[in-house]
Design a protein around this motif. Sequence first.
Motif, PDB file in Angstrom:
ATOM      1  N   VAL A 194      31.001  12.511 -15.999  1.00 45.59           N
ATOM      2  CA  VAL A 194      30.582  12.380 -17.399  1.00 45.59           C
ATOM      3  C   VAL A 194      31.427  11.343 -18.125  1.00 45.59           C
ATOM      4  O   VAL A 194      30.913  10.528 -18.905  1.00 45.59           O
ATOM      5  N   SER A 195      32.727  11.330 -17.876  1.00 48.16           N
ATOM      6  CA  SER A 195      33.598  10.396 -18.600  1.00 48.16           C
ATOM      7  C   SER A 195      33.317   8.949 -18.226  1.00 48.16           C
ATOM      8  O   SER A 195      33.295   8.075 -19.098  1.00 48.16           O
ATOM      9  N   PHE A 196      33.084   8.656 -16.954  1.00 52.55           N
ATOM     10  CA  PHE A 196      32.783   7.277 -16.564  1.00 52.55           C
ATOM     11  C   PHE A 196      31.413   6.840 -17.077  1.00 52.55           C
ATOM     12  O   PHE A 196      31.245   5.704 -17.535  1.00 52.55           O
ATOM     13  N   GLU A 197      30.420   7.726 -16.989  1.00 48.15           N
ATOM     14  CA  GLU A 197      29.098   7.361 -17.484  1.00 48.15           C
ATOM     15  C   GLU A 197      29.127   7.136 -18.991  1.00 48.15           C
ATOM     16  O   GLU A 197      28.571   6.154 -19.502  1.00 48.15           O
ATOM     17  N   ALA A 198      29.802   8.036 -19.710  1.00 48.53           N
ATOM     18  CA  ALA A 198      29.883   7.883 -21.167  1.00 48.53           C
ATOM     19  C   ALA A 198      30.683   6.643 -21.541  1.00 48.53           C
ATOM     20  O   ALA A 198      30.318   5.912 -22.467  1.00 48.53           O
ATOM     21  N   ALA A 199      31.774   6.391 -20.824  1.00 49.82           N
ATOM     22  CA  ALA A 199      32.602   5.220 -21.118  1.00 49.82           C
ATOM     23  C   ALA A 199      31.813   3.929 -20.955  1.00 49.82           C
ATOM     24  O   ALA A 199      31.861   3.041 -21.815  1.00 49.82           O
ATOM     25  N   ALA A 200      31.084   3.810 -19.851  1.00 51.88           N
ATOM     26  CA  ALA A 200      30.291   2.602 -19.626  1.00 51.88           C
ATOM     27  C   ALA A 200      29.249   2.417 -20.723  1.00 51.88           C
ATOM     28  O   ALA A 200      29.046   1.302 -21.225  1.00 51.88           O
ATOM     29  N   THR A 201      28.609   3.508 -21.123  1.00 53.89           N
ATOM     30  CA  THR A 201      27.575   3.426 -22.169  1.00 53.89           C
ATOM     31  C   THR A 201      28.172   3.033 -23.511  1.00 53.89           C
ATOM     32  O   THR A 201      27.651   2.153 -24.206  1.00 53.89           O
ATOM     33  N   ILE A 202      29.262   3.689 -23.902  1.00 53.07           N
ATOM     34  CA  ILE A 202      29.905   3.385 -25.182  1.00 53.07           C
ATOM     35  C   ILE A 202      30.329   1.925 -25.254  1.00 53.07           C
ATOM     36  O   ILE A 202      30.247   1.281 -26.303  1.00 53.07           O
ATOM     37  N   LEU A 203      30.762   1.379 -24.118  1.00 51.62           N
ATOM     38  CA  LEU A 203      31.228   0.000 -24.059  1.00 51.62           C
ATOM     39  C   LEU A 203      30.098  -0.998 -23.861  1.00 51.62           C
ATOM     40  O   LEU A 203      30.333  -2.194 -23.723  1.00 51.62           O
ATOM     41  N   GLY A 204      28.848  -0.508 -23.849  1.00 53.23           N
ATOM     42  CA  GLY A 204      27.695  -1.400 -23.748  1.00 53.23           C
ATOM     43  C   GLY A 204      27.233  -1.686 -22.348  1.00 53.23           C
ATOM     44  O   GLY A 204      26.384  -2.561 -22.135  1.00 53.23           O
ATOM     45  N   GLY A 205      27.765  -0.961 -21.352  1.00 56.37           N
ATOM     46  CA  GLY A 205      27.400  -1.204 -19.967  1.00 56.37           C
ATOM     47  C   GLY A 205      26.613  -0.063 -19.357  1.00 56.37           C
ATOM     48  O   GLY A 205      25.956   0.704 -20.061  1.00 56.37           O
ATOM     49  N   HIS A 206      26.681   0.046 -18.041  1.00 55.28           N
ATOM     50  CA  HIS A 206      25.839   0.983 -17.306  1.00 55.28           C
ATOM     51  C   HIS A 206      26.648   1.581 -16.163  1.00 55.28           C
ATOM     52  O   HIS A 206      27.565   0.958 -15.624  1.00 55.28           O
ATOM     53  N   ALA A 207      26.322   2.830 -15.787  1.00 56.71           N
ATOM     54  CA  ALA A 207      26.957   3.502 -14.648  1.00 56.71           C
ATOM     55  C   ALA A 207      25.889   4.003 -13.693  1.00 56.71           C
ATOM     56  O   ALA A 207      24.847   4.507 -14.119  1.00 56.71           O
ATOM     57  N   GLN A 208      26.133   3.843 -12.384  1.00 53.05           N
ATOM     58  CA  GLN A 208      25.221   4.320 -11.365  1.00 53.05           C
ATOM     59  C   GLN A 208      25.895   5.412 -10.558  1.00 53.05           C
ATOM     60  O   GLN A 208      26.995   5.214 -10.028  1.00 53.05           O
ATOM     61  N   PHE A 209      25.242   6.573 -10.438  1.00 53.79           N
ATOM     62  CA  PHE A 209      25.770   7.694  -9.667  1.00 53.79           C
ATOM     63  C   PHE A 209      25.286   7.581  -8.224  1.00 53.79           C
ATOM     64  O   PHE A 209      24.085   7.501  -7.965  1.00 53.79           O
ATOM     65  N   LEU A 210      26.230   7.585  -7.278  1.00 48.53           N
ATOM     66  CA  LEU A 210      25.914   7.429  -5.865  1.00 48.53           C
ATOM     67  C   LEU A 210      26.522   8.587  -5.086  1.00 48.53           C
ATOM     68  O   LEU A 210      27.719   8.615  -4.824  1.00 48.53           O
ATOM     69  N   SER A 211      25.694   9.557  -4.737  1.00 50.45           N
ATOM     70  CA  SER A 211      26.153  10.713  -3.966  1.00 50.45           C
ATOM     71  C   SER A 211      26.010  10.408  -2.474  1.00 50.45           C
ATOM     72  O   SER A 211      25.388   9.403  -2.094  1.00 50.45           O
ATOM     73  N   PRO A 212      26.542  11.263  -1.597  1.00 46.36           N
ATOM     74  CA  PRO A 212      26.353  11.050  -0.152  1.00 46.36           C
ATOM     75  C   PRO A 212      24.883  11.008   0.255  1.00 46.36           C
ATOM     76  O   PRO A 212      24.546  10.438   1.293  1.00 46.36           O
ATOM     77  N   ASN A 213      24.007  11.602  -0.555  1.00 48.77           N
ATOM     78  CA  ASN A 213      22.573  11.570  -0.255  1.00 48.77           C
ATOM     79  C   ASN A 213      21.915  10.266  -0.681  1.00 48.77           C
ATOM     80  O   ASN A 213      20.765  10.000  -0.316  1.00 48.77           O
ATOM     81  N   ASP A 214      22.658   9.458  -1.475  1.00 52.88           N
ATOM     82  CA  ASP A 214      22.075   8.229  -2.025  1.00 52.88           C
ATOM     83  C   ASP A 214      22.454   6.982  -1.245  1.00 52.88           C
ATOM     84  O   ASP A 214      21.746   5.970  -1.305  1.00 52.88           O
ATOM     85  N   ILE A 215      23.588   7.005  -0.550  1.00 50.23           N
ATOM     86  CA  ILE A 215      24.052   5.826   0.182  1.00 50.23           C
ATOM     87  C   ILE A 215      24.456   6.227   1.595  1.00 50.23           C
ATOM     88  O   ILE A 215      24.563   7.409   1.923  1.00 50.23           O
ATOM     89  N   HIS A 216      24.720   5.216   2.422  1.00 55.44           N
ATOM     90  CA  HIS A 216      25.024   5.454   3.839  1.00 55.44           C
ATOM     91  C   HIS A 216      26.513   5.304   4.134  1.00 55.44           C
ATOM     92  O   HIS A 216      26.896   4.897   5.226  1.00 55.44           O
ATOM     93  N   LEU A 217      27.348   5.643   3.179  1.00 53.64           N
ATOM     94  CA  LEU A 217      28.786   5.419   3.301  1.00 53.64           C
ATOM     95  C   LEU A 217      29.353   6.043   4.569  1.00 53.64           C
ATOM     96  O   LEU A 217      29.355   7.259   4.733  1.00 53.64           O
ATOM     97  N   GLY A 218      29.817   5.195   5.484  1.00 58.33           N
ATOM     98  CA  GLY A 218      30.497   5.654   6.686  1.00 58.33           C
ATOM     99  C   GLY A 218      29.595   6.267   7.737  1.00 58.33           C
ATOM    100  O   GLY A 218      30.076   6.682   8.794  1.00 58.33           O
ATOM    101  N   SER A 219      28.272   6.325   7.483  1.00 53.01           N
ATOM    102  CA  SER A 219      27.368   6.883   8.496  1.00 53.01           C
ATOM    103  C   SER A 219      26.522   5.761   9.081  1.00 53.01           C
ATOM    104  O   SER A 219      26.877   5.156  10.083  1.00 53.01           O
ATOM    105  N   LYS A 220      25.394   5.446   8.433  1.00 51.47           N
ATOM    106  CA  LYS A 220      24.562   4.348   8.918  1.00 51.47           C
ATOM    107  C   LYS A 220      25.143   2.992   8.555  1.00 51.47           C
ATOM    108  O   LYS A 220      24.765   1.973   9.130  1.00 51.47           O
ATOM    109  N   GLU A 221      26.029   2.978   7.562  1.00 46.51           N
ATOM    110  CA  GLU A 221      26.655   1.722   7.142  1.00 46.51           C
ATOM    111  C   GLU A 221      28.157   1.914   7.080  1.00 46.51           C
ATOM    112  O   GLU A 221      28.639   2.929   6.580  1.00 46.51           O
ATOM    113  N   SER A 222      28.878   0.944   7.581  1.00 47.94           N
ATOM    114  CA  SER A 222      30.334   1.069   7.614  1.00 47.94           C
ATOM    115  C   SER A 222      30.916   1.054   6.206  1.00 47.94           C
ATOM    116  O   SER A 222      30.300   0.546   5.258  1.00 47.94           O
TER     117      SER A 222
END
Length: 348
Positions: A71-99
Amino acid sequence: MKLPSSTATNLNKSGLRHFLKTQDFTRAELTEILDLMKMLKDARRVNAVPPLFAGKTVGMIFEQPSTRTRVSFEAAATILGGHAQFLSPNDIHLGSKESLEDTGRVLSRMVDVIMARVDVHETVAGLAKEASVPVINGLCDWLHPTQMMADIFTMQEHLPEGKQLDDLKVAFIGDATNVSNELAMICTKFGMEYAHVGPKKYHMTEEIVGMVEDNCKEYGGSFVMTDDINAVKGFDILVADSFYWFGQEDEKEERLATFMPEYIVDQRLMDIAGPQAMFMHCLPANDKRETTREVMDGDSSLIFDEAENRLTAQMALLVYFTHQHTKPASEDVAASHKAKIDDFLNAL
Protein backbone atom coordinates in the motif's frame (compact mmCIF):
# COMPACT_ATOMS: atom_id res chain seq x y z
CA MET A 1 29.80 -9.13 -32.09
CA LYS A 2 27.71 -7.10 -29.63
CA LEU A 3 24.74 -5.53 -31.35
CA PRO A 4 23.69 -2.00 -30.35
CA SER A 5 20.66 -1.74 -28.11
CA SER A 6 17.43 -0.37 -29.55
CA THR A 7 16.04 0.58 -26.14
CA ALA A 8 14.57 4.04 -25.70
CA THR A 9 15.47 4.10 -22.01
CA ASN A 10 18.64 5.54 -20.61
CA LEU A 11 20.41 2.37 -19.49
CA ASN A 12 23.53 2.23 -17.33
CA LYS A 13 22.68 5.54 -15.73
CA SER A 14 25.59 7.38 -14.17
CA GLY A 15 25.60 7.27 -10.41
CA LEU A 16 23.14 4.35 -10.29
CA ARG A 17 22.68 3.08 -6.73
CA HIS A 18 20.50 0.47 -5.12
CA PHE A 19 18.91 0.45 -1.67
CA LEU A 20 19.61 -3.06 -0.41
CA LYS A 21 20.67 -2.21 3.15
CA THR A 22 21.20 0.95 5.17
CA GLN A 23 24.75 -0.17 5.92
CA ASP A 24 25.68 0.70 2.31
CA PHE A 25 25.07 4.39 3.03
CA THR A 26 26.86 6.93 5.15
CA ARG A 27 25.18 8.68 8.04
CA ALA A 28 25.18 11.88 5.95
CA GLU A 29 23.41 10.14 3.05
CA LEU A 30 20.79 8.59 5.33
CA THR A 31 20.26 12.03 6.86
CA GLU A 32 19.62 13.40 3.36
CA ILE A 33 16.85 10.82 2.92
CA LEU A 34 15.39 11.75 6.32
CA ASP A 35 15.44 15.44 5.37
CA LEU A 36 13.65 14.64 2.11
CA MET A 37 11.10 12.59 4.05
CA LYS A 38 10.29 15.58 6.24
CA MET A 39 9.86 17.91 3.27
CA LEU A 40 7.58 15.47 1.47
CA LYS A 41 5.51 14.79 4.59
CA ASP A 42 5.16 18.51 5.23
CA ALA A 43 4.01 18.95 1.62
CA ARG A 44 1.56 16.07 1.91
CA ARG A 45 -0.06 17.69 4.97
CA VAL A 46 -1.21 20.58 2.75
CA ASN A 47 -1.79 18.57 -0.46
CA ALA A 48 1.26 20.16 -2.06
CA VAL A 49 3.46 17.19 -3.02
CA PRO A 50 5.15 18.00 -6.34
CA PRO A 51 4.90 15.36 -9.13
CA LEU A 52 8.50 14.22 -8.74
CA PHE A 53 7.76 10.70 -10.03
CA ALA A 54 5.53 11.79 -12.92
CA GLY A 55 5.68 9.50 -15.93
CA LYS A 56 7.58 6.88 -13.96
CA THR A 57 6.72 3.36 -12.84
CA VAL A 58 7.89 1.23 -9.93
CA GLY A 59 7.67 -2.51 -10.58
CA MET A 60 6.90 -4.26 -7.28
CA ILE A 61 7.92 -7.92 -6.97
CA PHE A 62 6.25 -9.71 -4.05
CA GLU A 63 7.30 -13.20 -3.02
CA GLN A 64 5.77 -12.49 0.40
CA PRO A 65 2.48 -10.74 1.17
CA SER A 66 2.42 -7.37 2.90
CA THR A 67 -0.09 -4.70 3.82
CA ARG A 68 2.24 -1.78 4.55
CA THR A 69 4.86 -2.40 1.85
CA ARG A 70 2.38 -2.77 -0.99
CA VAL A 71 0.00 0.00 0.00
CA SER A 72 2.77 2.46 0.86
CA PHE A 73 4.65 2.02 -2.42
CA GLU A 74 1.49 2.18 -4.52
CA ALA A 75 0.24 5.26 -2.68
CA ALA A 76 3.67 6.91 -2.82
CA ALA A 77 3.96 6.46 -6.58
CA THR A 78 0.44 7.84 -7.09
CA ILE A 79 0.92 10.86 -4.82
CA LEU A 80 4.14 11.68 -6.67
CA GLY A 81 2.39 11.49 -10.04
CA GLY A 82 3.66 8.06 -11.08
CA HIS A 83 2.48 4.47 -11.24
CA ALA A 84 3.11 1.17 -9.41
CA GLN A 85 2.78 -2.35 -10.81
CA PHE A 86 2.13 -5.31 -8.49
CA LEU A 87 3.98 -8.47 -9.58
CA SER A 88 3.24 -11.61 -7.58
CA PRO A 89 4.82 -15.05 -8.21
CA ASN A 90 1.70 -15.82 -10.27
CA ASP A 91 2.33 -12.80 -12.51
CA ILE A 92 5.98 -13.27 -13.52
CA HIS A 93 8.44 -16.12 -14.10
CA LEU A 94 11.02 -15.02 -11.54
CA GLY A 95 13.59 -17.79 -11.15
CA SER A 96 11.39 -20.45 -12.78
CA LYS A 97 10.81 -20.09 -16.52
CA GLU A 98 12.99 -16.97 -16.57
CA SER A 99 16.25 -16.48 -14.76
CA LEU A 100 16.67 -13.91 -12.04
CA GLU A 101 19.22 -12.10 -14.19
CA ASP A 102 16.93 -11.88 -17.22
CA THR A 103 14.05 -10.63 -15.07
CA GLY A 104 16.25 -7.78 -13.85
CA ARG A 105 17.31 -6.91 -17.39
CA VAL A 106 13.78 -7.00 -18.83
CA LEU A 107 12.16 -4.98 -16.05
CA SER A 108 14.93 -2.38 -16.36
CA ARG A 109 13.78 -1.75 -19.93
CA MET A 110 10.20 -1.06 -18.80
CA VAL A 111 10.14 0.45 -15.32
CA ASP A 112 12.13 3.14 -13.53
CA VAL A 113 12.52 1.42 -10.15
CA ILE A 114 12.31 -2.22 -9.05
CA MET A 115 11.11 -2.93 -5.52
CA ALA A 116 11.40 -6.53 -4.38
CA ARG A 117 10.01 -8.13 -1.22
CA VAL A 118 11.60 -11.55 -1.33
CA ASP A 119 12.21 -14.75 0.59
CA VAL A 120 16.02 -14.58 0.56
CA HIS A 121 18.53 -11.74 0.22
CA GLU A 122 20.27 -13.40 -2.72
CA THR A 123 17.19 -12.71 -4.87
CA VAL A 124 17.12 -8.94 -4.40
CA ALA A 125 20.93 -8.80 -4.63
CA GLY A 126 20.79 -10.78 -7.89
CA LEU A 127 18.23 -8.38 -9.33
CA ALA A 128 20.42 -5.43 -8.41
CA LYS A 129 23.47 -7.02 -10.04
CA GLU A 130 21.81 -7.06 -13.45
CA ALA A 131 19.33 -4.18 -13.23
CA SER A 132 20.09 -0.84 -14.84
CA VAL A 133 17.50 0.95 -12.69
CA PRO A 134 17.52 1.36 -8.90
CA VAL A 135 16.50 -1.74 -6.93
CA ILE A 136 14.94 -1.29 -3.49
CA ASN A 137 14.89 -4.08 -0.93
CA GLY A 138 11.31 -4.16 0.38
CA LEU A 139 12.23 -6.98 2.81
CA CYS A 140 14.26 -10.16 2.72
CA ASP A 141 15.12 -12.86 5.22
CA TRP A 142 18.11 -10.83 6.41
CA LEU A 143 17.18 -7.13 6.30
CA HIS A 144 14.33 -4.60 6.08
CA PRO A 145 15.83 -1.21 5.08
CA THR A 146 12.62 0.59 4.03
CA GLN A 147 11.14 -0.15 7.46
CA MET A 148 14.21 1.31 9.13
CA MET A 149 13.89 4.63 7.32
CA ALA A 150 10.33 4.86 8.64
CA ASP A 151 11.49 3.87 12.13
CA ILE A 152 14.33 6.37 12.39
CA PHE A 153 12.11 9.13 11.02
CA THR A 154 9.45 8.26 13.62
CA MET A 155 12.06 8.41 16.37
CA GLN A 156 13.16 11.80 15.06
CA GLU A 157 9.55 13.06 15.16
CA HIS A 158 9.18 11.97 18.79
CA LEU A 159 12.54 12.87 20.29
CA PRO A 160 12.41 13.34 24.08
CA GLU A 161 12.88 16.95 25.08
CA GLY A 162 16.51 17.98 24.93
CA LYS A 163 17.67 14.88 23.01
CA GLN A 164 18.97 14.31 19.51
CA LEU A 165 19.04 11.02 17.62
CA ASP A 166 22.50 10.16 18.91
CA ASP A 167 21.28 10.55 22.50
CA LEU A 168 18.63 7.83 22.16
CA LYS A 169 18.72 4.44 23.86
CA VAL A 170 16.91 1.81 21.79
CA ALA A 171 16.27 -1.78 22.85
CA PHE A 172 14.97 -4.52 20.59
CA ILE A 173 13.19 -7.34 22.43
CA GLY A 174 13.09 -10.82 20.92
CA ASP A 175 14.56 -12.73 17.98
CA ALA A 176 17.31 -11.46 15.68
CA THR A 177 14.86 -10.81 12.85
CA ASN A 178 15.45 -8.83 9.67
CA VAL A 179 14.02 -5.83 11.54
CA SER A 180 16.39 -6.37 14.47
CA ASN A 181 19.42 -6.70 12.19
CA GLU A 182 18.67 -3.54 10.25
CA LEU A 183 17.70 -1.64 13.40
CA ALA A 184 21.01 -2.52 15.06
CA MET A 185 22.94 -1.22 12.06
CA ILE A 186 21.10 2.05 11.57
CA CYS A 187 20.82 2.93 15.27
CA THR A 188 24.56 2.52 15.79
CA LYS A 189 25.24 4.42 12.56
CA PHE A 190 23.35 7.32 14.11
CA GLY A 191 25.43 7.01 17.28
CA MET A 192 22.72 5.57 19.53
CA GLU A 193 23.00 3.14 22.41
CA TYR A 194 21.48 -0.12 21.19
CA ALA A 195 20.55 -3.30 23.06
CA HIS A 196 19.35 -6.62 21.72
CA VAL A 197 17.49 -8.35 24.55
CA GLY A 198 16.46 -11.95 24.08
CA PRO A 199 17.45 -15.59 24.57
CA LYS A 200 21.10 -16.15 23.64
CA LYS A 201 20.10 -18.73 21.03
CA TYR A 202 18.37 -15.97 19.08
CA HIS A 203 21.02 -13.24 19.25
CA MET A 204 22.51 -11.52 16.20
CA THR A 205 25.00 -13.35 13.99
CA GLU A 206 28.71 -12.55 13.97
CA GLU A 207 28.32 -10.91 10.56
CA ILE A 208 25.75 -8.41 11.85
CA VAL A 209 27.69 -7.85 15.05
CA GLY A 210 30.77 -7.01 12.98
CA MET A 211 28.89 -4.31 11.07
CA VAL A 212 27.43 -2.93 14.29
CA GLU A 213 30.86 -2.81 15.93
CA ASP A 214 32.26 -0.95 12.91
CA ASN A 215 29.47 1.61 13.24
CA CYS A 216 30.16 2.11 16.93
CA LYS A 217 33.82 2.80 16.21
CA GLU A 218 33.03 5.30 13.46
CA TYR A 219 29.96 7.05 14.86
CA GLY A 220 30.29 6.70 18.63
CA GLY A 221 27.34 4.43 19.30
CA SER A 222 27.34 1.40 21.57
CA PHE A 223 25.54 -1.92 21.76
CA VAL A 224 25.03 -4.91 23.99
CA MET A 225 23.41 -8.32 23.56
CA THR A 226 21.87 -9.85 26.66
CA ASP A 227 19.15 -12.19 27.85
CA ASP A 228 18.43 -9.97 30.87
CA ILE A 229 15.19 -8.02 30.43
CA ASN A 230 16.25 -5.61 33.17
CA ALA A 231 18.81 -4.23 30.72
CA VAL A 232 16.04 -2.05 29.23
CA LYS A 233 15.96 0.15 32.33
CA GLY A 234 16.31 3.80 31.33
CA PHE A 235 15.86 3.13 27.60
CA ASP A 236 13.86 5.58 25.47
CA ILE A 237 12.38 3.13 22.97
CA LEU A 238 11.44 -0.55 23.15
CA VAL A 239 10.95 -2.33 19.82
CA ALA A 240 9.20 -5.67 19.30
CA ASP A 241 8.71 -8.01 16.36
CA SER A 242 7.17 -11.42 15.74
CA PHE A 243 8.74 -14.40 17.50
CA TYR A 244 8.41 -16.46 14.29
CA TRP A 245 7.94 -15.63 10.61
CA PHE A 246 7.45 -17.25 7.21
CA GLY A 247 9.51 -20.42 6.94
CA GLN A 248 9.69 -20.83 10.71
CA GLU A 249 6.27 -22.37 11.25
CA ASP A 250 7.80 -25.70 12.26
CA GLU A 251 9.68 -23.88 15.04
CA LYS A 252 6.60 -22.06 16.29
CA GLU A 253 5.96 -24.01 19.49
CA GLU A 254 9.64 -24.06 20.50
CA ARG A 255 10.02 -20.36 19.83
CA LEU A 256 6.88 -19.35 21.72
CA ALA A 257 7.91 -21.49 24.70
CA THR A 258 11.34 -19.84 24.71
CA PHE A 259 10.20 -16.21 24.36
CA MET A 260 6.96 -16.24 26.35
CA PRO A 261 6.17 -14.79 28.78
CA GLU A 262 9.51 -13.22 29.74
CA TYR A 263 10.15 -11.32 26.50
CA ILE A 264 6.64 -10.07 25.83
CA VAL A 265 6.66 -6.26 25.70
CA ASP A 266 3.83 -5.71 28.15
CA GLN A 267 3.23 -2.96 30.67
CA ARG A 268 5.53 -4.77 33.11
CA LEU A 269 8.44 -4.39 30.69
CA MET A 270 7.52 -0.81 29.80
CA ASP A 271 7.58 0.01 33.53
CA ILE A 272 11.07 -1.49 33.83
CA ALA A 273 12.22 0.83 31.03
CA GLY A 274 10.65 3.81 32.79
CA PRO A 275 7.94 6.42 32.31
CA GLN A 276 9.79 7.99 29.36
CA ALA A 277 9.80 4.78 27.30
CA MET A 278 8.03 4.65 23.94
CA PHE A 279 6.97 1.53 22.04
CA MET A 280 7.52 0.64 18.38
CA HIS A 281 6.58 -2.37 16.24
CA CYS A 282 6.76 -2.77 12.45
CA LEU A 283 3.37 -4.57 12.40
CA PRO A 284 1.52 -6.82 11.98
CA ALA A 285 1.61 -7.56 15.70
CA ASN A 286 0.49 -10.63 17.60
CA ASP A 287 -0.94 -8.75 20.55
CA LYS A 288 -0.97 -11.76 22.85
CA ARG A 289 2.53 -12.91 21.98
CA GLU A 290 5.34 -10.39 21.49
CA THR A 291 3.32 -7.50 22.92
CA THR A 292 -0.08 -6.66 24.38
CA ARG A 293 -3.02 -4.60 23.19
CA GLU A 294 -2.59 -2.44 26.28
CA VAL A 295 0.88 -1.39 25.13
CA MET A 296 -0.10 -1.09 21.45
CA ASP A 297 -2.97 1.25 22.26
CA GLY A 298 -1.21 3.05 25.11
CA ASP A 299 -0.12 6.67 25.21
CA SER A 300 3.51 5.65 24.68
CA SER A 301 2.84 3.70 21.48
CA LEU A 302 4.23 5.04 18.19
CA ILE A 303 3.17 2.10 16.03
CA PHE A 304 0.62 3.88 13.86
CA ASP A 305 2.82 6.92 13.28
CA GLU A 306 5.49 4.38 12.38
CA ALA A 307 3.14 2.65 9.93
CA GLU A 308 2.16 5.94 8.29
CA ASN A 309 5.82 6.80 7.87
CA ARG A 310 6.25 3.78 5.63
CA LEU A 311 4.47 5.97 3.06
CA THR A 312 6.74 8.89 3.94
CA ALA A 313 9.80 6.69 3.46
CA GLN A 314 8.65 5.24 0.15
CA MET A 315 7.96 8.69 -1.30
CA ALA A 316 11.45 9.81 -0.39
CA LEU A 317 13.13 6.64 -1.67
CA LEU A 318 11.40 6.81 -5.06
CA VAL A 319 12.47 10.42 -5.47
CA TYR A 320 15.97 10.10 -3.98
CA PHE A 321 16.98 7.24 -6.27
CA THR A 322 15.49 8.61 -9.50
CA HIS A 323 15.72 12.40 -9.38
CA GLN A 324 19.16 12.61 -10.98
CA HIS A 325 18.06 10.36 -13.83
CA THR A 326 15.23 12.67 -14.83
CA LYS A 327 16.27 14.55 -17.95
CA PRO A 328 13.20 16.23 -19.45
CA ALA A 329 13.36 17.15 -23.08
CA SER A 330 13.78 20.78 -24.03
CA GLU A 331 10.69 22.61 -25.24
CA ASP A 332 11.99 22.55 -28.81
CA VAL A 333 12.67 18.80 -28.77
CA ALA A 334 9.29 18.06 -27.15
CA ALA A 335 7.48 20.27 -29.68
CA SER A 336 9.29 18.61 -32.58
CA HIS A 337 8.29 15.10 -31.52
CA LYS A 338 4.72 16.17 -30.80
CA ALA A 339 4.40 17.77 -34.23
CA LYS A 340 5.79 14.69 -35.97
CA ILE A 341 3.41 12.34 -34.14
CA ASP A 342 0.43 14.68 -34.60
CA ASP A 343 1.09 14.92 -38.35
CA PHE A 344 1.21 11.12 -38.59
CA LEU A 345 -1.99 10.61 -36.60
CA ASN A 346 -3.84 13.31 -38.53
CA ALA A 347 -2.95 11.60 -41.78
CA LEU A 348 -4.45 8.26 -40.72
